[in-house]
Scaffold this motif. Sequence first.
Motif, PDB file in Angstrom:
ATOM      1  N   ASP A  20       2.257   1.636  -3.532  1.00 52.54           N
ATOM      2  CA  ASP A  20       1.172   2.053  -4.421  1.00 52.54           C
ATOM      3  C   ASP A  20       0.889   3.548  -4.254  1.00 52.54           C
ATOM      4  O   ASP A  20       0.659   4.262  -5.245  1.00 52.54           O
ATOM      5  CB  ASP A  20      -0.079   1.234  -4.101  1.00 52.54           C
ATOM      6  CG  ASP A  20      -1.221   1.515  -5.063  1.00 52.54           C
ATOM      7  OD1 ASP A  20      -1.083   1.197  -6.258  1.00 52.54           O
ATOM      8  OD2 ASP A  20      -2.246   2.068  -4.628  1.00 52.54           O
ATOM      9  N   GLU A  21       0.903   4.050  -3.023  1.00 55.48           N
ATOM     10  CA  GLU A  21       0.666   5.475  -2.792  1.00 55.48           C
ATOM     11  C   GLU A  21       1.782   6.333  -3.378  1.00 55.48           C
ATOM     12  O   GLU A  21       1.551   7.481  -3.781  1.00 55.48           O
ATOM     13  CB  GLU A  21       0.538   5.746  -1.286  1.00 55.48           C
ATOM     14  CG  GLU A  21      -0.797   5.319  -0.707  1.00 55.48           C
ATOM     15  CD  GLU A  21      -1.101   6.035   0.598  1.00 55.48           C
ATOM     16  OE1 GLU A  21      -0.294   6.885   1.010  1.00 55.48           O
ATOM     17  OE2 GLU A  21      -2.144   5.741   1.183  1.00 55.48           O
ATOM     18  N   ARG A  22       2.983   5.777  -3.428  1.00 60.56           N
ATOM     19  CA  ARG A  22       4.104   6.523  -4.010  1.00 60.56           C
ATOM     20  C   ARG A  22       4.076   6.510  -5.537  1.00 60.56           C
ATOM     21  O   ARG A  22       4.937   7.108  -6.194  1.00 60.56           O
ATOM     22  CB  ARG A  22       5.428   5.929  -3.538  1.00 60.56           C
ATOM     23  CG  ARG A  22       5.685   6.072  -2.051  1.00 60.56           C
ATOM     24  CD  ARG A  22       7.021   5.459  -1.676  1.00 60.56           C
ATOM     25  NE  ARG A  22       7.245   5.474  -0.230  1.00 60.56           N
ATOM     26  CZ  ARG A  22       8.352   5.028   0.359  1.00 60.56           C
ATOM     27  NH1 ARG A  22       9.357   4.548  -0.383  1.00 60.56           N
ATOM     28  NH2 ARG A  22       8.481   5.062   1.662  1.00 60.56           N
ATOM     29  N   ARG A  80      -1.115   8.431  -6.561  1.00 65.60           N
ATOM     30  CA  ARG A  80      -2.129   7.531  -5.991  1.00 65.60           C
ATOM     31  C   ARG A  80      -3.046   6.938  -7.051  1.00 65.60           C
ATOM     32  O   ARG A  80      -3.658   5.903  -6.843  1.00 65.60           O
ATOM     33  CB  ARG A  80      -2.942   8.281  -4.937  1.00 65.60           C
ATOM     34  CG  ARG A  80      -2.125   8.675  -3.701  1.00 65.60           C
ATOM     35  CD  ARG A  80      -3.013   9.290  -2.621  1.00 65.60           C
ATOM     36  NE  ARG A  80      -2.211   9.712  -1.485  1.00 65.60           N
ATOM     37  CZ  ARG A  80      -1.785  10.955  -1.284  1.00 65.60           C
ATOM     38  NH1 ARG A  80      -2.086  11.906  -2.184  1.00 65.60           N
ATOM     39  NH2 ARG A  80      -1.067  11.265  -0.234  1.00 65.60           N
ATOM     40  N   ARG A 127       0.828  -1.206   0.000  1.00 68.62           N
ATOM     41  CA  ARG A 127       0.000   0.000   0.000  1.00 68.62           C
ATOM     42  C   ARG A 127       0.869   1.264   0.000  1.00 68.62           C
ATOM     43  O   ARG A 127       0.529   2.263  -0.641  1.00 68.62           O
ATOM     44  CB  ARG A 127      -0.959  -0.019   1.197  1.00 68.62           C
ATOM     45  CG  ARG A 127      -1.947  -1.180   1.096  1.00 68.62           C
ATOM     46  CD  ARG A 127      -3.173  -1.010   1.959  1.00 68.62           C
ATOM     47  NE  ARG A 127      -4.043  -2.176   1.808  1.00 68.62           N
ATOM     48  CZ  ARG A 127      -4.914  -2.339   0.823  1.00 68.62           C
ATOM     49  NH1 ARG A 127      -5.019  -1.405  -0.110  1.00 68.62           N
ATOM     50  NH2 ARG A 127      -5.678  -3.421   0.749  1.00 68.62           N
ATOM     51  N   GLU A 128       2.003   1.212   0.679  1.00 69.73           N
ATOM     52  CA  GLU A 128       2.889   2.367   0.684  1.00 69.73           C
ATOM     53  C   GLU A 128       3.497   2.582  -0.700  1.00 69.73           C
ATOM     54  O   GLU A 128       3.551   3.717  -1.202  1.00 69.73           O
ATOM     55  CB  GLU A 128       3.984   2.175   1.726  1.00 69.73           C
ATOM     56  CG  GLU A 128       5.027   3.273   1.765  1.00 69.73           C
ATOM     57  CD  GLU A 128       4.488   4.633   2.175  1.00 69.73           C
ATOM     58  OE1 GLU A 128       5.124   5.656   1.856  1.00 69.73           O
ATOM     59  OE2 GLU A 128       3.414   4.672   2.829  1.00 69.73           O
ATOM     60  N   LYS A 147       4.261  11.120  -3.020  1.00 68.48           N
ATOM     61  CA  LYS A 147       2.873  10.953  -2.623  1.00 68.48           C
ATOM     62  C   LYS A 147       2.056  12.145  -3.097  1.00 68.48           C
ATOM     63  O   LYS A 147       1.966  13.171  -2.444  1.00 68.48           O
ATOM     64  CB  LYS A 147       2.768  10.801  -1.102  1.00 68.48           C
ATOM     65  CG  LYS A 147       3.212   9.454  -0.581  1.00 68.48           C
ATOM     66  CD  LYS A 147       2.854   9.312   0.888  1.00 68.48           C
ATOM     67  CE  LYS A 147       3.239   7.956   1.410  1.00 68.48           C
ATOM     68  NZ  LYS A 147       2.868   7.774   2.832  1.00 68.48           N
TER      69      LYS A 147
END
Length: 604
Positions: free
Chosen positions: A306-308, A410, A303-304, A405
């Motif tokens: 993917d957010e980056r 995202r 998830r981290e 981010k």
Amino acid sequence: MFQFNYFARPSEWRGDRAPAADDLRDRLLLSWAEHCIECAAPSCYASCDLFSPTEAGKCRRIENGLVPVQAGQRTGVELRFKRWGKLEAQGNARLFPPAKARTAERLTALAARQAHALGQLIGRFSTAPRWATAHETLFKRVNTWLERHRDPTGPVPNLALIEAENLDAEPCELLLTIAVDKARLTRDLTASQLPPPVSIPITLVPGSNRLSIPISDAAPVFECGLPFNLALAPLGSATPHLILFELEVVFDPALAAQPVESAQTEFKVPAKLVVFDLDNTLWDGVLLEGDVRLRDGIRELFRELDERGILLSVASKNAPADALERLAGFGLDELLLFPQIGWLPKSRSIKTIVDTIDIGIDSVMFIDDNPFERAEVSAVHPKVEVLDDQSLANLLQHPRLQGAKTAESRSRRKMYQEAVVRTQAAGSFGDDYLEFLRSCELVLTIRPDLPADHDRIAELVQRTNQLNFSGRKYDRAAIAEALEDDRIHLVIECSDRFGSYGTVGFCMAHLEDIAGTPRVVVDDFMLSCRVQGKFIEQALIDHLVRLAGPATAEVFIDFHKTDRNRPAQLVLEEIGFTGGASSGYSLDPREVELSVPFMTVRTA
């Protein structure tokens, strides 16, 4: 090794054979025995017209069984195939160095002869039929031990060696098959869950034969951890007469992928995609062997990243339906782009993902616990940074995976998914690409930058290569300084009927007045490659000319050639710019139609 028929009379074949060469290649310990290709034992013993009992009560499909042959300093085996006869060996993937393999074969052969003698002795006083095949049981138990004690991270065989005399006057056609043994599986698996069998045709000419046969396609069978068999059988109804001196399965380093040391390759481009293995990498355990447990921290890691804005995918040798089901159960499936799960080489799976997403291979990272798989990918794709599973603990600190981010990052995964839908839709228009673009309902928004845009602008300036028209890169301090000057700063957004591309470009330009004639100078222009070929560049230049006024006599692009921005140079030349990579490109907008009729351009 061969399971000789100890009841047979010695072979009458006479010949001489030089000692075997001191082969340096590691090899498997296999025990070849006679079998039937249509075997349904023991029920077929009573119903099959071809049934011919051996001394142990089984079916004889090789005349006289496997008869030992002594030829000078070599020991071989004589085979007279009968209809439906074949040689078969229970497989294992435990490789032995040559000296250890020879010692193990001699000890196993000696133990088998003693087991046979002991079984015959006990069999005289026992009604249990199993004693008649005591030596066969020994071979099976040795193979079972070898199956359990192989190194799962080591290489697997890639070459079969056959040395044989074809005693017939005609060529002999055989088929070598390597396949999972479904009869020995501990749970029900469908064909789609198993690596496909590999069948290799072999021709033995009359007289002497020495063959080296690549079997790299069988790697998934060797690697899957399931029981498997190897078989050698005549094609059709042929019943060849052979003397076999060698039937070996080995690992040849010359055929194997050689690892490329990461330290020798400098990976400069920020990573856009990370491809993960599954078994013993994302989860502990091997899925085909039972249940698996997701490693701690994997969900948070995904998830981290993917957010980056880092794209994620999977390349795994596994049963596709089972693996996708487990990924969904772990809540990871929605974060993955085009996972490649099957039995192809990992390098080919990575190439499929990269081609589908349409990114550079040098922006990919690959993570796998198996050193052989890492070596294979490194050999085929030296620009891919390859890491082991221990790197997962510190992956978020990797300098190539910092991303940014932003709202853009995202939504990046969704944008790439939409891009594939566009590509599929484009295929229905054949060669009429312009008609496809008209159907896309492209909307371009060109507006001044806002403080909220600055992270995305920095990302475009630092990461854009192919469509970087000035060829320059800036650090964040230089970007911040540039955004404070009085030049024209334009942010470019794009969308179509399939979805939004997000912020795809940034331009810095200024207007000059030379003797009353307006001139547009484009100092920097960076455009994301995901809108390449959609006439965005032309629409931007048209907008700048409109800002300067109808009397504009020149548009000048401060172009500087790099080793990667050739696509930008080609775009300018297609629009009608002239000049060169060293002096910049110029265009007289009065002589070229710059408007893009199938695109809606919104300005602010």
